[in-house]
Every structure is written in C-alpha cells, then in structure tokens.
Design a protein around this motif. Sequence first.
Motif, PDB file in Angstrom:
ATOM      1  N   VAL A  75       0.873  -1.171   0.000  1.00  0.00           N
ATOM      2  CA  VAL A  75       0.000   0.000   0.000  1.00  0.00           C
ATOM      3  C   VAL A  75       0.909   1.219   0.000  1.00  0.00           C
ATOM      4  CG1 VAL A  75      -1.879   1.218   1.141  1.00  0.00           C
ATOM      5  CG2 VAL A  75      -1.712  -1.290   1.334  1.00  0.00           C
ATOM      6  N   THR A  76       0.764   2.068  -0.997  1.00  0.00           N
ATOM      7  CA  THR A  76       1.645   3.232  -1.143  1.00  0.00           C
ATOM      8  C   THR A  76       1.152   4.406  -0.297  1.00  0.00           C
ATOM      9  OG1 THR A  76       0.479   4.330  -2.969  1.00  0.00           O
ATOM     10  CG2 THR A  76       1.983   2.518  -3.546  1.00  0.00           C
ATOM     11  N   MET A  77       1.941   5.445  -0.274  1.00  0.00           N
ATOM     12  CA  MET A  77       1.491   6.705   0.295  1.00  0.00           C
ATOM     13  C   MET A  77       0.366   7.256  -0.589  1.00  0.00           C
ATOM     14  SD  MET A  77       3.307   7.245   3.023  1.00  0.00           S
ATOM     15  CE  MET A  77       3.329   9.001   3.402  1.00  0.00           C
ATOM     16  N   PRO A  78      -0.575   8.009  -0.015  1.00  0.00           N
ATOM     17  CA  PRO A  78      -1.666   8.562  -0.818  1.00  0.00           C
ATOM     18  C   PRO A  78      -1.146   9.455  -1.947  1.00  0.00           C
ATOM     19  CG  PRO A  78      -2.147   8.764   1.513  1.00  0.00           C
ATOM     20  CD  PRO A  78      -0.718   8.332   1.419  1.00  0.00           C
ATOM     21  N   MET A  79      -1.880   9.467  -3.048  1.00  0.00           N
ATOM     22  CA  MET A  79      -1.543  10.295  -4.209  1.00  0.00           C
ATOM     23  C   MET A  79      -2.704  11.232  -4.538  1.00  0.00           C
ATOM     24  SD  MET A  79       0.240   7.726  -6.964  1.00  0.00           S
ATOM     25  CE  MET A  79       1.664   6.707  -6.526  1.00  0.00           C
ATOM     26  N   SER A  80      -2.397  12.293  -5.257  1.00  0.00           N
ATOM     27  CA  SER A  80      -3.431  13.147  -5.836  1.00  0.00           C
ATOM     28  C   SER A  80      -3.938  12.470  -7.112  1.00  0.00           C
ATOM     29  CB  SER A  80      -2.861  14.523  -6.174  1.00  0.00           C
ATOM     30  OG  SER A  80      -1.890  14.404  -7.222  1.00  0.00           O
ATOM     31  N   TRP A  81      -5.058  12.941  -7.647  1.00  0.00           N
ATOM     32  CA  TRP A  81      -5.575  12.388  -8.903  1.00  0.00           C
ATOM     33  C   TRP A  81      -4.552  12.550 -10.026  1.00  0.00           C
ATOM     34  CZ3 TRP A  81      -8.669   9.174 -11.169  1.00  0.00           C
ATOM     35  CH2 TRP A  81      -8.977   9.318 -12.523  1.00  0.00           C
ATOM     36  N   LYS A  82      -3.921  13.704 -10.092  1.00  0.00           N
ATOM     37  CA  LYS A  82      -2.922  13.959 -11.130  1.00  0.00           C
ATOM     38  C   LYS A  82      -1.765  12.961 -11.033  1.00  0.00           C
ATOM     39  CE  LYS A  82       0.107  17.608 -12.958  1.00  0.00           C
ATOM     40  NZ  LYS A  82       0.547  19.021 -12.785  1.00  0.00           N
ATOM     41  N   GLU A  83      -1.284  12.731  -9.816  1.00  0.00           N
ATOM     42  CA  GLU A  83      -0.188  11.774  -9.610  1.00  0.00           C
ATOM     43  C   GLU A  83      -0.626  10.348  -9.973  1.00  0.00           C
ATOM     44  OE1 GLU A  83       2.200  13.875  -5.877  1.00  0.00           O
ATOM     45  OE2 GLU A  83       0.391  12.680  -5.492  1.00  0.00           O
ATOM     46  N   ALA A  84      -1.860  10.013  -9.611  1.00  0.00           N
ATOM     47  CA  ALA A  84      -2.374   8.664  -9.887  1.00  0.00           C
ATOM     48  C   ALA A  84      -2.502   8.425 -11.388  1.00  0.00           C
ATOM     49  CB  ALA A  84      -3.724   8.473  -9.198  1.00  0.00           C
ATOM     50  N   VAL A  85      -2.933   9.440 -12.127  1.00  0.00           N
ATOM     51  CA  VAL A  85      -3.049   9.318 -13.586  1.00  0.00           C
ATOM     52  C   VAL A  85      -1.669   9.127 -14.210  1.00  0.00           C
ATOM     53  CG1 VAL A  85      -3.626  10.560 -15.705  1.00  0.00           C
ATOM     54  CG2 VAL A  85      -5.228  10.557 -13.781  1.00  0.00           C
ATOM     55  N   ALA A  86      -0.714   9.927 -13.757  1.00  0.00           N
ATOM     56  CA  ALA A  86       0.651   9.819 -14.301  1.00  0.00           C
ATOM     57  C   ALA A  86       1.245   8.446 -14.020  1.00  0.00           C
ATOM     58  CB  ALA A  86       1.533  10.921 -13.707  1.00  0.00           C
ATOM     59  N   TYR A  87       0.999   7.917 -12.821  1.00  0.00           N
ATOM     60  CA  TYR A  87       1.527   6.601 -12.469  1.00  0.00           C
ATOM     61  C   TYR A  87       0.847   5.517 -13.306  1.00  0.00           C
ATOM     62  CZ  TYR A  87       3.041   2.698  -9.487  1.00  0.00           C
ATOM     63  OH  TYR A  87       3.588   1.526  -9.013  1.00  0.00           O
ATOM     64  N   GLY A  88      -0.448   5.632 -13.473  1.00  0.00           N
ATOM     65  CA  GLY A  88      -1.188   4.646 -14.240  1.00  0.00           C
ATOM     66  C   GLY A  88      -0.744   4.577 -15.694  1.00  0.00           C
ATOM     67  N   LYS A  89      -0.305   5.686 -16.236  1.00  0.00           N
ATOM     68  CA  LYS A  89       0.131   5.722 -17.640  1.00  0.00           C
ATOM     69  C   LYS A  89       1.380   4.881 -17.888  1.00  0.00           C
ATOM     70  CE  LYS A  89       0.163   9.722 -19.715  1.00  0.00           C
ATOM     71  NZ  LYS A  89       0.392  11.180 -19.914  1.00  0.00           N
ATOM     72  N   THR A  90       2.061   4.479 -16.814  1.00  0.00           N
ATOM     73  CA  THR A  90       3.230   3.609 -16.975  1.00  0.00           C
ATOM     74  C   THR A  90       2.821   2.146 -17.128  1.00  0.00           C
ATOM     75  OG1 THR A  90       3.535   3.206 -14.588  1.00  0.00           O
ATOM     76  CG2 THR A  90       4.566   5.182 -15.512  1.00  0.00           C
ATOM     77  N   MET A  91       1.532   1.868 -17.013  1.00  0.00           N
ATOM     78  CA  MET A  91       1.034   0.483 -17.057  1.00  0.00           C
ATOM     79  C   MET A  91       0.404   0.187 -18.417  1.00  0.00           C
ATOM     80  SD  MET A  91      -0.389   0.430 -13.155  1.00  0.00           S
ATOM     81  CE  MET A  91       0.639   1.258 -11.908  1.00  0.00           C
ATOM     82  N   ASP A  92       0.232  -1.089 -18.706  1.00  0.00           N
ATOM     83  CA  ASP A  92      -0.219  -1.513 -20.032  1.00  0.00           C
ATOM     84  C   ASP A  92      -1.679  -1.191 -20.310  1.00  0.00           C
ATOM     85  OD1 ASP A  92       2.312  -2.529 -20.461  1.00  0.00           O
ATOM     86  OD2 ASP A  92       1.780  -4.567 -19.869  1.00  0.00           O
ATOM     87  N   ALA A  93      -2.523  -1.270 -19.290  1.00  0.00           N
ATOM     88  CA  ALA A  93      -3.955  -1.025 -19.478  1.00  0.00           C
ATOM     89  C   ALA A  93      -4.489  -0.262 -18.277  1.00  0.00           C
ATOM     90  CB  ALA A  93      -4.713  -2.344 -19.637  1.00  0.00           C
ATOM     91  N   CYS A  94      -5.330   0.739 -18.546  1.00  0.00           N
ATOM     92  CA  CYS A  94      -5.925   1.543 -17.481  1.00  0.00           C
ATOM     93  C   CYS A  94      -7.441   1.498 -17.624  1.00  0.00           C
ATOM     94  CB  CYS A  94      -5.446   2.990 -17.555  1.00  0.00           C
ATOM     95  SG  CYS A  94      -3.665   3.188 -17.345  1.00  0.00           S
ATOM     96  N   LEU A  95      -8.137   0.994 -16.596  1.00  0.00           N
ATOM     97  CA  LEU A  95      -9.581   0.819 -16.640  1.00  0.00           C
ATOM     98  C   LEU A  95     -10.253   1.652 -15.555  1.00  0.00           C
ATOM     99  CD1 LEU A  95      -8.501  -1.635 -18.274  1.00  0.00           C
ATOM    100  CD2 LEU A  95     -10.411  -2.957 -17.364  1.00  0.00           C
ATOM    101  N   VAL A  96     -11.367   2.297 -15.942  1.00  0.00           N
ATOM    102  CA  VAL A  96     -12.099   3.150 -15.020  1.00  0.00           C
ATOM    103  C   VAL A  96     -13.573   2.748 -15.015  1.00  0.00           C
ATOM    104  CG1 VAL A  96     -12.638   5.527 -14.372  1.00  0.00           C
ATOM    105  CG2 VAL A  96     -10.512   5.034 -15.610  1.00  0.00           C
TER     106      VAL A  96
END
Length: 246
Positions: free
Chosen positions: A148-169
């Motif tokens: 479990v990571t430290m909390p992120m802002s929405w902007k940080e979470a989006v940037a982190y997710g973009k490093t992954m192969d698939a992003c689902l909402v």
Amino acid sequence: MYRFFVEPSQIGEKKITIIGSDVNHIKNVLRMKCGEKIAISDGQEQEYYCIIEKLEDEQIIATIEEIAMDRKELPVRITLFQGIPKSDKLELIIQKAVELGVCEIVPVAMKRSVAKIDSKKVDKKVERFNAIALSAAKQAKRNVIPTVTMPMSWKEAVAYGKTMDACLVPYEDARGMAHTKEVIRNLHGVKSIALYIGPEGGFDDDEITQAKEEGFQVITLGKRILRTETAGLAALSIFMYELEED
C-alpha cells in the motif's frame, strides 16, 4: 499449515531464520512447538516446507524439508487506485483486494473524496495498511506481499497509471456491457493493469474527461450502482475469473 514470509537473505542452504514480529506470533500466539511444520515464502514464487527446529528469544530456526515452485499469482500485475473512502472502509478494501490478487493499492485523494488521511498520521496509517496487506497475503497463501503506497493526488495517480499496459475506469454513468466484456477479454497478455475506483461521491466529470483524454478505458460493471467498497472488489473478481491460469 501456517505460512510466513522472509527475506531471501534469511534463507540458507538447509535452514531458514525467522525474525521480527513473526517470532512472537509463532511462539506466543500460535503456541507452536519444535517439530511442527510451517510453510515459508521468499516473496516470489519459491515455497519452502519446513520443520521448526529451534525456538529462541529473538529468532526461530526452521529446517527445510522441501522446496517447491508454487505459483499462486495472477499472470498480470494489478494496481488498485482507490478513491479514499470514509471510516475504516479502506482497511476492508485492502484486505479483500489482496485476497483477490491485487499487487499494489494506491489511496487517491479525488475531488469528491469526503474523507482525508491526516498528513500528520499518514506514516502510521500506511504502516497499518501494509500490516493488513501482509496478514491477508498470509491468509490467502500469496507468493508476494502486496504493498500500500502513500496517498496520491488524482494527477499523480493518472501519471503513475500511464506507466502500465492497461488503465480501466469503472464509471456509474458508463453504458455498454458488450464494450466492457471486449475490453476485459483483451487484457490477456498484458503485464500490468491500473484499476481506478471512485470514492463515495463517485468520479468528478473532469476526472472522467481527463481519463478519456489519456486513453483510459471507461467501462461499466452493470446496471446497478455499487458502493466504493464493492466496485473494486467486483472488478477484481472479474479479472481473476478471466485471467487466472490453470
């Protein structure tokens, strides 16, 4: 058989040394004795079946009887980006998400998040969250300990997710179950998935717009409205069913 995690450095050719809080748990909570069998994981795919040899004050020595490759992990790494919920819901989400195969949980402060994690208490909170993840990993006989990571802002979470192969909402206003089924079928072969779940108030329109602009897949989980503590677990259950290997 009880199961414990150790660092690779604690594993010798024939023996494993258990240290830390597990020593007290084995001796005083489980009241185990020399000669009893335990399973030990190196946090990857190696499983060690051992017999307790020595119970000491600061450590426990276990003799290795058998080594096995016992893959219990999904073939894809799933990160759950969870909108911070109220009360102790996040603890329940962490526990159940670990049981369902998630590898990482990121608490996310979103526009409609009512609850916040006090910045003065965040270190202790995250420490507790990781203890819950460890306990759930042991119970589920996972090969790895999800973090479990430290909390992120929405902007940080989006940037982190973009490093992954698939992003689902999963989004309550999304339509088209056929599209969702196609998206999930197409997850076969990907190495990493980012799953975004909104807080009690749901996603803000701007967050959904940004997600679409970044190429994230906005999907539906059905015609019923799911609570924040249900939505992520429902999605993870679907992933587990679709992606689990024989």
